[in-house]
Design an enzyme around this catalytic site. Structure first.
Site, PDB file in Angstrom:
ATOM      1  CB  ALA A  66      26.764  68.138  39.700  1.00 36.42           C
ATOM      2  CG  ASN A 110      29.657  62.894  34.239  1.00 33.39           C
ATOM      3  OD1 ASN A 110      29.835  61.872  33.623  1.00 33.39           O
ATOM      4  ND2 ASN A 110      30.648  63.623  34.720  1.00 33.39           N
ATOM      5  CG  HIS A 136      24.600  72.322  35.863  1.00 28.48           C
ATOM      6  ND1 HIS A 136      25.480  72.270  34.801  1.00 28.48           N
ATOM      7  CD2 HIS A 136      25.275  71.782  36.912  1.00 28.48           C
ATOM      8  CE1 HIS A 136      26.618  71.713  35.202  1.00 28.48           C
ATOM      9  NE2 HIS A 136      26.520  71.419  36.468  1.00 28.48           N
TER      10      HIS A 136
HETATM   11  N1  LIG Z   1      27.045  62.544  37.873  1.00 27.74           N
HETATM   12  C1  LIG Z   1      27.422  63.777  38.195  1.00 27.74           C
HETATM   13  O1  LIG Z   1      26.608  64.652  38.442  1.00 27.74           O
HETATM   14  C2  LIG Z   1      28.867  64.089  38.276  1.00 27.74           C
HETATM   15  C3  LIG Z   1      29.799  63.151  37.914  1.00 27.74           C
HETATM   16  N2  LIG Z   1      31.136  63.409  37.996  1.00 27.74           N
HETATM   17  C4  LIG Z   1      32.040  62.343  37.542  1.00 27.74           C
HETATM   18  O2  LIG Z   1      32.332  61.496  38.638  1.00 27.74           O
HETATM   19  C5  LIG Z   1      33.622  60.907  38.465  1.00 27.74           C
HETATM   20  C6  LIG Z   1      34.447  61.149  39.726  1.00 27.74           C
HETATM   21  O3  LIG Z   1      34.608  62.541  39.921  1.00 27.74           O
HETATM   22  P1  LIG Z   1      35.736  63.117  40.893  1.00 27.74           P
HETATM   23  O4  LIG Z   1      35.746  62.387  42.168  1.00 27.74           O
HETATM   24  O5  LIG Z   1      35.593  64.582  40.910  1.00 27.74           O
HETATM   25  O6  LIG Z   1      37.047  62.755  40.058  1.00 27.74           O
HETATM   26  P2  LIG Z   1      38.540  62.734  40.590  1.00 27.74           P
HETATM   27  O7  LIG Z   1      39.400  62.896  39.400  1.00 27.74           O
HETATM   28  O8  LIG Z   1      38.695  63.662  41.747  1.00 27.74           O
HETATM   29  O9  LIG Z   1      38.657  61.250  41.168  1.00 27.74           O
HETATM   30  C7  LIG Z   1      38.796  60.099  40.377  1.00 27.74           C
HETATM   31  C8  LIG Z   1      39.706  59.163  41.125  1.00 27.74           C
HETATM   32  O10 LIG Z   1      39.850  57.928  40.427  1.00 27.74           O
HETATM   33  C9  LIG Z   1      41.184  57.506  40.594  1.00 27.74           C
HETATM   34  N3  LIG Z   1      41.636  56.534  39.618  1.00 27.74           N
HETATM   35  C10 LIG Z   1      42.250  56.736  38.442  1.00 27.74           C
HETATM   36  N4  LIG Z   1      42.590  55.566  37.877  1.00 27.74           N
HETATM   37  C11 LIG Z   1      42.172  54.594  38.713  1.00 27.74           C
HETATM   38  C12 LIG Z   1      42.249  53.173  38.687  1.00 27.74           C
HETATM   39  N5  LIG Z   1      42.821  52.531  37.678  1.00 27.74           N
HETATM   40  N6  LIG Z   1      41.724  52.487  39.732  1.00 27.74           N
HETATM   41  C13 LIG Z   1      41.132  53.127  40.756  1.00 27.74           C
HETATM   42  N7  LIG Z   1      41.033  54.491  40.834  1.00 27.74           N
HETATM   43  C14 LIG Z   1      41.555  55.200  39.818  1.00 27.74           C
HETATM   44  C15 LIG Z   1      41.995  58.793  40.495  1.00 27.74           C
HETATM   45  O11 LIG Z   1      43.274  58.636  41.084  1.00 27.74           O
HETATM   46  C16 LIG Z   1      41.129  59.756  41.292  1.00 27.74           C
HETATM   47  O12 LIG Z   1      41.471  59.773  42.661  1.00 27.74           O
HETATM   48  C17 LIG Z   1      34.221  61.561  37.212  1.00 27.74           C
HETATM   49  O13 LIG Z   1      34.053  60.732  36.085  1.00 27.74           O
HETATM   50  C18 LIG Z   1      33.386  62.821  37.047  1.00 27.74           C
HETATM   51  O14 LIG Z   1      33.328  63.242  35.703  1.00 27.74           O
HETATM   52  C19 LIG Z   1      31.591  64.590  38.504  1.00 27.74           C
HETATM   53  C20 LIG Z   1      30.693  65.565  38.871  1.00 27.74           C
HETATM   54  C21 LIG Z   1      29.270  65.428  38.738  1.00 27.74           C
HETATM   55  O1  LIG Z   2      28.612  70.786  37.833  1.00 28.36           O
HETATM   56  C1  LIG Z   2      29.334  69.884  38.255  1.00 28.36           C
HETATM   57  O2  LIG Z   2      29.663  69.862  39.446  1.00 28.36           O
HETATM   58  C2  LIG Z   2      29.874  68.771  37.429  1.00 28.36           C
HETATM   59  C3  LIG Z   2      29.286  68.590  36.130  1.00 28.36           C
HETATM   60  O3  LIG Z   2      28.773  69.480  35.543  1.00 28.36           O
HETATM   61  C4  LIG Z   2      29.303  67.236  35.567  1.00 28.36           C
HETATM   62  O4  LIG Z   2      30.269  66.485  35.737  1.00 28.36           O
HETATM   63  O5  LIG Z   2      28.306  66.911  34.951  1.00 28.36           O
END
Ligand SMILES: NC(=O)C1=CN([C@@H]2O[C@H](COP(=O)(O)OP(=O)(O)OC[C@H]3O[C@@H](n4cnc5c(N)ncnc54)[C@H](O)[C@@H]3O)[C@@H](O)[C@H]2O)C=CC1
Ligand SMILES: O=C([O-])CC(=O)C(=O)O
Length: 263
Positions: free
Chosen positions: A117, A185, A215
């Site tokens: 992001a 993150n 951000h």
């Molecule tokens: N690196 C970056 O820039 C960003 C990273 N993230 C992170 O990425 C990750 C994913 O984000 P989203 O898709 O928005 O989250 P989300 O909450 O929409 O999806 C996570 C999924 O994992 C599933 N899950 C839960 N327990 C599980 C298990 N035991 N086995 C398999 N699946 C399981 C959930 O049911 C859910 O569908 C989060 O940790 C979030 O913080 C989010 C935004 C930006």
């Molecule tokens: O901005 C976003 O979409 C998510 C975010 O900050 C993060 O998970 O680091």
């Protein structure tokens, strides 16, 4: 290719793989709700099995982690111990598990972190080849983009009652990863590209006047000074910007591209 977690990020990656990314094919997914995931994969043109997290490594050369952060070690260890590639979205959780890096070294695996992001990690990584003097980041989020963060509870902050832009956190990326494991993150990714989690400084504002997760990063280095801002449109998960999944897809596409652009 396999996907761990079929949420806001995982579903987009699965659909894009199904449409076709040269050199890659989806082989398996893992989800908490197996019935819902089974329905989802059956709508793809090539249905794939829904398996346990630990089974993904045996079924694919690349596993994309896009699950809740506390699951990172369960997903990562089998992949890295098999000497395979792990794409990590829950970047903040990497700080709590420094041993994963050692595991990657020991078994010849690798951990890939997309820009996610955020913006500008190409320039930050280039500047880090020289000397970076400082990296600062300011995040502004609508109130629902912050809800549920442990830092808020620990400090008795009720974001729902905030009516004007309010700075709720000031500290390092490492502290932010602990206090906001599902929201910041990006600050950890920034720190890993640049000068590390203890020197990357961050402010978080709860801002009822914005609708996007915003951000801004400011870098001062011996090669350049730069600042950049990204305004993320939230996905179906209000904490996660729409561009996050697209960034992972771009990274995957780049893996086998004949022409790779950007650092
Ligand atoms: N690196 C970056 O820039 C960003 C990273 N993230 C992170 O990425 C990750 C994913 O984000 P989203 O898709 O928005 O989250 P989300 O909450 O929409 O999806 C996570 C999924 O994992 C599933 N899950 C839960 N327990 C599980 C298990 N035991 N086995 C398999 N699946 C399981 C959930 O049911 C859910 O569908 C989060 O940790 C979030 O913080 C989010 C935004 C930006
Ligand atoms: O901005 C976003 O979409 C998510 C975010 O900050 C993060 O998970 O680091």
């Amino acid at each position: 290719m396999a996907i761990a977690g079929l949420g806001a990020v995982g579903k987009v990656i699965a659909r894009e793989l199904d449409k076709g990314i040269p050199g890659l094919a989806l082989a398996a997914v893992s989800a908490r709700n197996v019935a819902r995931a089974t329905d989802f994969v059956q709508q793809l043109s090539h249905a794939v099995p829904v398996v346990a997290l630990e089974e993904l490594a045996g079924l694919a050369d690349i596993v994309v982690e896009c699950a809740p952060p506390e699951l990172l070690p369960r997903i990562a260890l089998p992949v890295l111990q098999a000497g395979k590639k792990l794409v990590v979205l829950s970047v903040g959780a990497l700080l709590a598990h420094p041993g994963l890096r050692e595991t990657a070294i020991e078994y010849g695996g690798s951990i890939l972190v997309p820009t996610g992001a955020l913006i500008g990690l190409d320039a930050v990584a280039a500047a880090a080849e020289g000397t970076i003097h400082s990296v600062r980041m300011t995040t502004r989020k609508p109130l629902r983009g912050l809800a549920g963060a442990p830092y808020l509870e620990e400090n008795g902050i009720d974001v729902a009652s905030i009516t004007t832009p309010t700075r709720i956190f000031s500290g390092t990326a490492r502290e932010a990863a602990r206090g906001f494991p599902a929201n910041l993150n990006v600050s950890v990714a920034l720190s890993l590209a640049g000068i590390g989690p203890d020197r990357t400084m961050l402010e978080v504002w709860a801002d009822p006047t914005v609708t996007r997760n915003t951000h801004r990063i400011e870098v001062d280095a011996d090669t350049a000074s730069f600042n950049m801002t990204i305004e993320n449109i939230p996905s179906e998960n209000p904490k996660t910007g729409l561009i996050t999944a697209r960034s992972a897809v771009a990274l995957l596409r780049k893996l086998s591209a004949p022409l790779k652009v950007g650092t």
